[in-house]
Design a protein around this motif. Structure first.
Motif, PDB file in Angstrom:
ATOM      1  N   GLY B 276       0.701  -0.944   0.132  1.00  0.00           N
ATOM      2  CA  GLY B 276      -0.208   0.179   0.191  1.00  0.00           C
ATOM      3  C   GLY B 276       0.941   1.303   0.018  1.00  0.00           C
ATOM      4  O   GLY B 276       0.138   2.329  -0.544  1.00  0.00           O
ATOM      5  N   ARG B 277       2.242   1.066   1.251  1.00  0.00           N
ATOM      6  CA  ARG B 277       2.373   2.884   0.729  1.00  0.00           C
ATOM      7  C   ARG B 277       3.927   2.820  -0.391  1.00  0.00           C
ATOM      8  O   ARG B 277       3.420   4.113  -0.887  1.00  0.00           O
ATOM      9  N   LEU B 278       3.794   1.869  -1.346  1.00  0.00           N
ATOM     10  CA  LEU B 278       4.571   2.145  -2.519  1.00  0.00           C
ATOM     11  C   LEU B 278       3.346   1.677  -4.048  1.00  0.00           C
ATOM     12  O   LEU B 278       3.299   2.216  -5.172  1.00  0.00           O
ATOM     13  N   SER B 279       1.802   2.086  -3.290  1.00  0.00           N
ATOM     14  CA  SER B 279       0.128   1.614  -4.543  1.00  0.00           C
ATOM     15  C   SER B 279       0.585   2.562  -5.496  1.00  0.00           C
ATOM     16  O   SER B 279       0.369   2.572  -6.440  1.00  0.00           O
ATOM     17  N   PHE B 280       1.663   3.865  -5.352  1.00  0.00           N
ATOM     18  CA  PHE B 280       0.974   5.063  -5.850  1.00  0.00           C
ATOM     19  C   PHE B 280       2.098   4.941  -7.050  1.00  0.00           C
ATOM     20  O   PHE B 280       1.829   5.753  -8.117  1.00  0.00           O
ATOM     21  N   HIS B 281       3.041   4.214  -6.914  1.00  0.00           N
ATOM     22  CA  HIS B 281       4.282   3.791  -8.555  1.00  0.00           C
ATOM     23  C   HIS B 281       3.610   3.203  -9.386  1.00  0.00           C
ATOM     24  O   HIS B 281       3.647   2.695 -10.651  1.00  0.00           O
ATOM     25  N   THR B 282       1.960   2.172  -8.924  1.00  0.00           N
ATOM     26  CA  THR B 282       1.400   1.637 -10.015  1.00  0.00           C
ATOM     27  C   THR B 282       0.671   2.774 -10.927  1.00  0.00           C
ATOM     28  O   THR B 282       0.837   2.387 -11.834  1.00  0.00           O
ATOM     29  N   LEU B 283       0.398   4.120 -10.786  1.00  0.00           N
ATOM     30  CA  LEU B 283       0.554   4.565 -11.544  1.00  0.00           C
ATOM     31  C   LEU B 283       1.218   4.933 -12.507  1.00  0.00           C
ATOM     32  O   LEU B 283       1.031   6.163 -13.827  1.00  0.00           O
ATOM     33  N   GLU B 284       2.683   4.306 -12.093  1.00  0.00           N
ATOM     34  CA  GLU B 284       3.334   5.384 -13.046  1.00  0.00           C
ATOM     35  C   GLU B 284       3.884   4.209 -13.945  1.00  0.00           C
ATOM     36  O   GLU B 284       4.953   3.746 -15.404  1.00  0.00           O
ATOM     37  N   ARG B 285       2.752   2.483 -13.700  1.00  0.00           N
ATOM     38  CA  ARG B 285       3.529   1.192 -14.456  1.00  0.00           C
ATOM     39  C   ARG B 285       2.771   1.136 -16.166  1.00  0.00           C
ATOM     40  O   ARG B 285       4.028   0.945 -16.646  1.00  0.00           O
ATOM     41  N   TRP B 286       1.786   1.546 -16.114  1.00  0.00           N
ATOM     42  CA  TRP B 286       2.167   2.257 -17.874  1.00  0.00           C
ATOM     43  C   TRP B 286       1.984   4.022 -18.506  1.00  0.00           C
ATOM     44  O   TRP B 286       1.533   4.419 -17.842  1.00  0.00           O
ATOM     45  N   SER B 435     -13.948   5.074 -20.143  1.00  0.00           N
ATOM     46  CA  SER B 435     -12.798   6.046 -18.771  1.00  0.00           C
ATOM     47  C   SER B 435     -11.992   5.539 -18.520  1.00  0.00           C
ATOM     48  O   SER B 435     -12.350   4.580 -17.228  1.00  0.00           O
ATOM     49  N   THR B 436     -10.690   5.858 -18.426  1.00  0.00           N
ATOM     50  CA  THR B 436      -9.308   4.850 -17.438  1.00  0.00           C
ATOM     51  C   THR B 436      -9.301   5.939 -17.624  1.00  0.00           C
ATOM     52  O   THR B 436      -8.671   6.795 -18.108  1.00  0.00           O
ATOM     53  N   THR B 437      -8.025   5.047 -16.846  1.00  0.00           N
ATOM     54  CA  THR B 437      -6.561   6.024 -16.337  1.00  0.00           C
ATOM     55  C   THR B 437      -5.517   6.403 -17.439  1.00  0.00           C
ATOM     56  O   THR B 437      -4.325   7.464 -16.973  1.00  0.00           O
ATOM     57  N   HIS B 438      -4.903   4.738 -17.165  1.00  0.00           N
ATOM     58  CA  HIS B 438      -3.852   4.525 -18.511  1.00  0.00           C
ATOM     59  C   HIS B 438      -3.878   4.124 -19.460  1.00  0.00           C
ATOM     60  O   HIS B 438      -4.983   3.369 -20.581  1.00  0.00           O
ATOM     61  N   GLU B 439      -3.120   3.760 -21.042  1.00  0.00           N
ATOM     62  CA  GLU B 439      -3.431   3.554 -22.037  1.00  0.00           C
ATOM     63  C   GLU B 439      -3.467   2.175 -21.982  1.00  0.00           C
ATOM     64  O   GLU B 439      -2.540   1.177 -21.343  1.00  0.00           O
ATOM     65  N   PHE B 440      -4.885   1.258 -21.681  1.00  0.00           N
ATOM     66  CA  PHE B 440      -4.626  -0.729 -22.020  1.00  0.00           C
ATOM     67  C   PHE B 440      -5.500  -0.552 -23.050  1.00  0.00           C
ATOM     68  O   PHE B 440      -5.579  -0.563 -24.009  1.00  0.00           O
ATOM     69  N   PRO B 441      -4.180  -1.710 -23.623  1.00  0.00           N
ATOM     70  CA  PRO B 441      -4.696  -2.636 -24.498  1.00  0.00           C
ATOM     71  C   PRO B 441      -6.220  -2.775 -24.705  1.00  0.00           C
ATOM     72  O   PRO B 441      -6.432  -3.083 -26.282  1.00  0.00           O
ATOM     73  N   TRP B 442      -6.788  -3.830 -23.780  1.00  0.00           N
ATOM     74  CA  TRP B 442      -8.096  -4.064 -24.316  1.00  0.00           C
ATOM     75  C   TRP B 442      -9.131  -2.816 -24.568  1.00  0.00           C
ATOM     76  O   TRP B 442     -10.351  -3.188 -24.966  1.00  0.00           O
ATOM     77  N   ALA B 443      -8.826  -1.893 -24.316  1.00  0.00           N
ATOM     78  CA  ALA B 443      -9.463  -0.870 -24.334  1.00  0.00           C
ATOM     79  C   ALA B 443      -8.794   0.151 -26.310  1.00  0.00           C
ATOM     80  O   ALA B 443     -10.186   0.860 -26.108  1.00  0.00           O
ATOM     81  N   ALA B 444      -8.945  -0.698 -26.847  1.00  0.00           N
ATOM     82  CA  ALA B 444      -8.261  -0.192 -27.861  1.00  0.00           C
ATOM     83  C   ALA B 444      -9.737  -0.147 -29.356  1.00  0.00           C
ATOM     84  O   ALA B 444      -9.182   0.988 -30.235  1.00  0.00           O
ATOM     85  N   ASN B 445     -10.355  -1.358 -28.705  1.00  0.00           N
ATOM     86  CA  ASN B 445     -11.746  -1.418 -29.522  1.00  0.00           C
ATOM     87  C   ASN B 445     -12.663  -0.369 -29.420  1.00  0.00           C
ATOM     88  O   ASN B 445     -14.020  -0.087 -29.996  1.00  0.00           O
ATOM     89  N   ALA B 446     -12.471   0.682 -28.008  1.00  0.00           N
ATOM     90  CA  ALA B 446     -14.043   1.191 -27.865  1.00  0.00           C
ATOM     91  C   ALA B 446     -14.211   2.492 -28.705  1.00  0.00           C
ATOM     92  O   ALA B 446     -12.951   2.896 -29.519  1.00  0.00           O
TER      93      ALA B 446
END
Lengths: 218, 539
Positions: B276-286, B435-446
């Protein structure tokens, strides 16, 4: 309200013109007197070689040793930066022109060093606060002030340019008020044995004794 | 209830509490290093010495229980002298390397020196004992033995809180030092907390080390979005653009540098898990999604509303639905429920079965979504039967248009089958807004992909596993053109004729009037430590 003499509604103080200016009335005579000044200067510079102007930039003046010119980052004897990336200069900087990125130094005694140290010379106001704030005398000012550049990127000085650039040492260092403290901070090896409590770098220290004991056993 | 007099003021203390606990409760300042309310008492630093009437010597306030009629003084000359001597003793071999110390600016040694000591050292700086610096204790913690004052807070944390006991004090007297038992690594899942509780710069976080000086940081109270426990934390983020106008390095949106545990005895005491402490780094993953992407159609919310309306007219109300997730705030989910007229679901996996189950016996829970209880309270676990049900309905063309709001899990990875189902869902729909936060491949067809504010970029409330509603405040600006989901929903509602303020407080107050679990609550009444929701009495 009746206007006072001179047409002003309020009392404006009389400008005190000097005696000399009052005597110099714009006459034909004063025109020739001005030519006389020019001729006198021409004589002193041509014959006596006493010229107030210099051929800048081939010739340059020497500034005071407290001149606040472009910054210098000082180095240790081994050539590495003295800066420990404490951000004191970036904190005090009123122009916010210093950008530092700190890194982990391989030597734990130094611990911290700047991976990146940029000064935006176009933003800098040359106040010298960074030099005042520095606890290590790692940033001092030079006596040079040339900021002419072909584009903006050249005025963003990085570590390489702040350590060494052409002509940096020609005039000697400028503003460095912490010099006496920096000299006094130097370690005095003579005092080392006088201390009752040994340092961990000393072989008398219990931790060092313990280490060597274990090493002997293995 | 013993009556205790501290500095001529009479306080009614709860029975069995020590002097320092009573002083803390009533706001009397007593300096301390070793005392921490959540790890047990040691009384080793001698900073909290106080004068108690009828006792010949000064006593440590942290270890002396209060008794009826006790008269305590914390401000006499004797106490002040004792504190000054304690400070001088603790600072005797201190390296004073504040320029390179990460604790500088939030260091208790600095604070108490200025407040209580102010002496000059009687010991020449060149003769101070040198000790080992920058020792790796584990993947998250570094130890500096020169700065350590042996308060043993870290030792008691591992002994009493995590019960793993990795850290100990070795050797005696002048040679005493903090170390790890054997050659183990200090890598328990709560190891980052020792950095928070270390009052000096002896324990520093490898993750945060040298990133930024503490005085540049701005603090925002928030709630961890990593799991359903909802630990209280403080987000430390950049306050101003460091480096002025230097191209490429000026931070205008703000950067999160670390998260620190915030004390809330009802939820997490003072602790956070490392994930949880390092969870803010998840936002930098993609890579972040900074602007809308469309496939030919307009991305304006007005046009999106028109399309939803025309599909509703053509195929009936049931053809339009929405899928939120338990990572959305209560406010966003509530407005979503309003706009999509209840045809909203949030169940991506099995969060409703796991959200109350513990992963270990301290904090972590199996459900990695912060707001499962809140979504359940809003009644969103309805007839759509979760993600699987929606995918099937979409493939049977019962649902033709959807709004899918997706936040990635802050802790761990999203299950691959969830992402696969989302991709199937996007393919099956005629009209899909993601509506999403990062570039995700699954959303490409939306049809339209809209950028959405992530955790710490929006203000809102989460309801944790026990039904405690807590506010997570916005710390940094949303990336690019991102908007919080509740803002987008309030605009959509505006187009459909219901004027809604985009202010989360106003949305919460509306939600509280219409939701049984939040009745008689207002946003203002939640406060920094949250509020227990009203448990349903209906069996």
């Amino acid at each position: 309200m009746t206007p006072v003499r001179g047409g002003y509604a309020v009392d404006v103080p009389t400008v005190n013109v000097s005696e000399r200016a009052r005597s110099e009335q714009a006459t034909v005579l004063s025109t020739f007197r001005a030519f006389g000044v020019t001729l006198r200067r021409l004589f002193t510079s041509l014959v006596k070689r006493d010229m107030p102007t210099i051929s800048y930039p081939e010739q340059q003046r020497n500034y005071s040793e407290r001149f606040r010119g472009t910054h210098i980052l000082t180095v240790r004897d081994d050539g590495s930066l003295k800066c420990v990336a404490c951000y004191m200069c970036a904190t005090i900087c009123p122009a916010e022109c210093i950008y530092i990125e700190a890194g982990e130094h391989p030597n734990p005694e130094i611990e911290k060093f700047p991976r990146r140290f940029d000064i935006d010379m176009m933003r800098c106001i040359y106040c010298g606060f960074c030099v005042d704030a520095c606890p290590e005398e790692a940033i001092v000012m030079s006596r040079e002030h040339h900021q002419a550049a072909y584009n903006r990127d050249e005025t963003l000085y990085s570590i390489e340019k702040l350590i060494q650039r052409p002509g940096i040492n020609a005039k000697g260092p400028g503003y460095r008020p912490n010099r006496p403290f920096a000299e006094a901070k130097l370690f005095n090896p003579k005092e080392k044995d006088a201390c009752a409590y040994p340092s961990v770098t000393d072989e008398r220290h219990p931790a060092v004794l313990y280490e060597s004991m274990i090493q002997k056993r293995q | 209830m013993p009556k205790v007099t501290i500095n001529d003021q009479v306080y009614e203390a709860a029975a069995g509490r020590t002097i320092i606990q009573v002083a803390d409760e009533f706001g009397v300042e007593i300096p301390r290093y070793c005392y921490h309310p959540d790890i047990g008492i040691e009384a080793s630093c001698r900073m909290c010495l106080v004068e108690v009437e009828k006792l010949p010597k000064l006593v440590p306030a942290c270890a002396t229980p209060t008794t009826e009629g006790m008269i305590v003084r914390t401000n006499t000359a004797r106490v002040q002298q004792a504190v000054r001597y304690a400070m001088e003793f603790l600072l005797l071999h201190h390296p004073i390397d504040c320029p390179v110390c990460d604790q500088s600016g939030e260091c208790w040694l600095q604070d108490y020196y200025m407040e209580h000591a102010g002496h000059s050292s009687r010991y020449p700086g060149t003769q101070k004992t040198r000790r080992v610096k920058a020792v790796d204790l584990g993947p998250l913690v570094k130890l500096d033995r020169e700065r350590c004052i042996l308060c043993t807070r870290c030792v008691r944390f591992t002994r009493n809180v995590t019960k793993t006991g990795e850290i100990g004090v070795f050797n005696r007297g002048h040679a005493a030092e903090i170390a790890i038992h054997g050659d183990k690594s200090f890598d328990n899942p709560y190891s980052g907390n020792v950095v928070d509780i270390c009052p000096v710069g002896a324990l520093t976080s490898v993750d945060f080390r040298f990133k930024v000086r503490s005085w540049f940081l701005k603090e925002t109270d928030s709630v961890c979005g990593g799991c359903s426990t909802g630990c209280n934390l403080r987000v430390d983020h950049s306050a101003r653009a460091l480096g002025g106008g230097i191209p490429g390095v000026t931070a205008t949106e703000g950067t999160i540098y670390r998260t620190v545990g915030r004390r809330n005895t009802a939820v997490n005491k003072s602790w956070l898990c490392d994930e949880g402490r390092l969870s803010f780094h998840t936002l930098e993953r993609w890579p972040r999604l900074r602007s809308a992407r469309t496939r030919g159609t307009s991305a304006s919310l007005d046009q999106i509303h028109q399309r939803f309306e025309s599909i509703r007219r053509e195929h009936g109300q049931a053809a339009v639905a929405a899928l939120g997730s338990a990572t959305n705030t209560n406010e966003a989910l509530f407005l979503m429920k309003k706009y999509f007229q209840g045809r909203v679901d949030f169940r991506l996996g099995n969060e409703t079965q796991t959200y109350q189950k513990q992963q270990d016996d301290l904090l972590r829970r199996l459900d990695k979504h912060p707001n499962t209880q809140g979504a359940l309270d809003l009644g969103l676990a309805g007839s759509l039967n979760g993600l699987q049900g929606i995918v099937e309905a979409a493939e049977r063309k019962q649902v033709r248009a959807m709004w899918i709001a997706f936040h990635p899990q802050l802790v761990g990875e999203d299950a691959p089958e969830i992402l696969e189902s989302l991709e199937r869902l996007v393919r099956a729909l005629d009209y899909s807004i993601v509506s999403t936060t990062h570039e995700f491949p699954w959303a490409a067809n939306a049809t339209v992909v809209l950028p959405m504010a992530a955790w710490a970029e929006e203000t809102g409330t989460y309801t944790n596993y026990s039904g405690r509603i807590q506010i997570a405040n916005r710390a940094v600006a949303p990336a690019g053109e991102s908007l919080p989901l509740h803002t987008m929903m309030s605009q959509l509602l505006g187009f459909s004729g219901t004027q809604v303020s985009p202010d989360p407080a106003a949305i919460f107050d509306w939600m509280a009037r219409e939701t049984a679990a939040y009745s008689r609550m207002t946003y203002a009444s939640i406060g920094p430590l949250g509020l227990e929701t009203i448990k349903e009495t209906v069996q």
